[in-house]
Design an enzyme around this catalytic site. Structure first.
Site, PDB file in Angstrom:
ATOM      1  CB  SER A  15      -0.940  -0.037   1.212  1.00  0.00           C
ATOM      2  OG  SER A  15      -1.897   1.003   1.125  1.00  0.00           O
ATOM      3  CG  ASP A  80      -7.396  -2.421  -3.121  1.00  0.00           C
ATOM      4  OD1 ASP A  80      -7.978  -1.604  -2.384  1.00  0.00           O
ATOM      5  OD2 ASP A  80      -6.209  -2.755  -2.971  1.00  0.00           O
ATOM      6  CG  HIS A 109      -5.954  -1.908   0.553  1.00  0.00           C
ATOM      7  ND1 HIS A 109      -5.259  -1.595  -0.596  1.00  0.00           N
ATOM      8  CD2 HIS A 109      -5.289  -1.307   1.566  1.00  0.00           C
ATOM      9  CE1 HIS A 109      -4.237  -0.817  -0.301  1.00  0.00           C
ATOM     10  NE2 HIS A 109      -4.220  -0.634   0.993  1.00  0.00           N
TER      11      HIS A 109
END
Length: 238
Positions: A15, A80, A109
């Protein structure tokens, strides 16, 4: 350096962590490999569909990933809701040394580790990068030789089907329009959430200001009362 050679290091960034990971990867030319898990194109591009990089943007992965010389594995979930899968796909297109990416169907995610293909693909990648660069190139050449005839056949097959069914290209365009509309809807939702967050912060700030004013008013009143008591004491003692 902790006594570890660059050639023995595989960087892993998830991320927002993909930003510092690629920044370090650019500085280490002999790095063994990089793994990017649900990466972002840049900080600003998570919230807004901007077409260029601005000076105030952060984690500009879109500009840095072409400068990385080692193999890069990109893993991203197709569902996501925080960082759209298009971020991972665009970064993969910009890689200098591409490795087969992993797009986990239905993955969000923060749950990709729960899918069996995640650890399986990761192990395969590590096994591949453990080989020397010359071995990797030889293996890739042999794979390409077997893949080329099949791809050529697939190309003619697709052309024939396209000729037989004239409507398919139009349907394909229609299908491409849906994700675009969906992306616009997701961007609008993110902007709305961001707006609500700012409004909540502003309300909290105003509330704190009111509390601070009330506290100062009480302190002022207590000070006046204390002075009045002091004056009474002086009158009595005088």
């Amino acid at each position: 350096s902790y006594g570890v050679k660059q050639e023995d290091v595989i960087l892993y960034g998830q991320s927002v962590g993909s930003g510092p990971t690629l920044d370090l990867a650019v500085r280490l030319p002999k790095l063994r490999a990089v793994v990017l898990h649900s990466p972002i194109l840049s900080g600003l591009r998570v919230m807004y569909p901007v077409k260029r990089t601005y000076w105030f943007d952060i984690y500009k992965n879109i500009d840095k990933i072409p400068l990385v010389n080692c193999p890069i594995l990109i893993i991203h979930g197709t569902s996501d809701e925080v960082v759209d899968c298009s971020h991972g796909k665009q970064l993969w297109e910009l890689c200098k040394e591409k490795y087969e990416p992993l797009w986990i169907k239905g993955g969000n995610h923060c749950d990709l580790e729960q899918y069996p293909e995640y650890i399986r693909h990761l192990k395969k990648f590590i096994s591949t990068v453990e080989k020397s660069p010359s071995q990797r190139q030889a293996s890739r050449r042999s794979t390409d030789q077997f893949e080329q005839p099949r791809r050529s056949t697939d190309f003619f097959e697709v052309s024939r089907k396209s000729t037989d069914r004239r409507e398919k290209p139009r349907q394909s365009v229609d299908r491409h329009e849906k994700p675009k509309n969906q992306s616009n809807s997701n961007n609008a939702d993110k902007l709305e959430k961001l707006k609500i967050s700012f409004e909540q912060l502003e309300r909290s700030r105003r509330s704190m200001d009111c509390i601070e004013k009330s506290r100062k008013s009480i302190d002022h009143q207590l000070e006046r009362a204390r002075k009045s008591v002091d004056r009474l004491d002086r009158v009595r003692t005088g």
